[in-house]
Each structure stands twice: as C-alpha cells, then as structure tokens.
Scaffold this motif. Structure first.
Motif: not given
Length: 102
Positions: A7-12, A46-53, A1-5, A30-38
């Motif tokens: 409402c524009d990127s959450t579907a993808l 993330l909470l949805h994926i956590r519950a699924c996991a 993952m990279a950049g900003e997380i 999940l590697d957040f090393g290149a994520v600058r905003f969430c």
C-alpha cells in the motif's frame, strides 16, 4: 520494479505503469525479478493495468515472478488472467526436523 509492492508503493507503481502503458505499442512486460513481496493492493494495481492494457489491445506479461507473487495469484484465483514468463521455481520444501527434542 524492485523491492516490495504494498500500500505504500502502489500510487507510484500505478502512475509508472500507466505511463509505460501509454508509451507501448502492442505489448508490455513487467519484470518482477527484483520484487520480493506483493500484497493485495499491488495485485489491485496489476489488475487495473491489465484491464487498461486489454482495452487498448496491449498484451501484458509478468516476467520472472518469484514464488510469493505466483502464490498470491493462485490464492486469489487471478493466475489465469496473467501471462507469466520465466517464473522462478518454487522453493524447496522445508527439511524435516532432525535435531530431535531439546
């Protein structure tokens, strides 16, 4: 993952993480090393994926989350729900104003 997380990127992001979860066996990092905003919409994914996991017995780990992501988890009281590895250190405090009045 990279950049900003946000409402524009959450579907993808949700689609990509769902595929990754489908392809993993017992753990997903999940590697957040290149994520600058969430924002909260990213946190919801993330909470949805956590519950699924969790339902599949898959361990979800957030790696290299920067201070902003860590702070979001703390402010929303969701930090304890995630395993964080190699978190980025907190930024240094702002230096005092030494210039004096202008």
């Amino acid at each position: 993952m990279a950049g900003e997380i946000d409402c524009d990127s959450t579907a993808l992001l949700k689609a990509a993480l769902t595929r990754a979860l489908d392809d993993c066996s017992d753990s997903l990092e999940l590697d957040f090393g290149a994520v600058r905003f969430c924002d909260c919409s990213g946190l919801n994914v993330l909470l949805h994926i956590r519950a699924c996991a969790e339902n599949r017995g898959v361990r979800l780990t957030l790696a290299r989350a920067d201070y902003a992501v860590q702070r979001l988890l703390e402010l929303t009281e969701t930090r304890a729900l995630f395993c964080l590895t190699d978190p980025a250190p907190a930024p240094p405090p702002n230096p005092p104003d030494v210039a004096g009045p202008v």
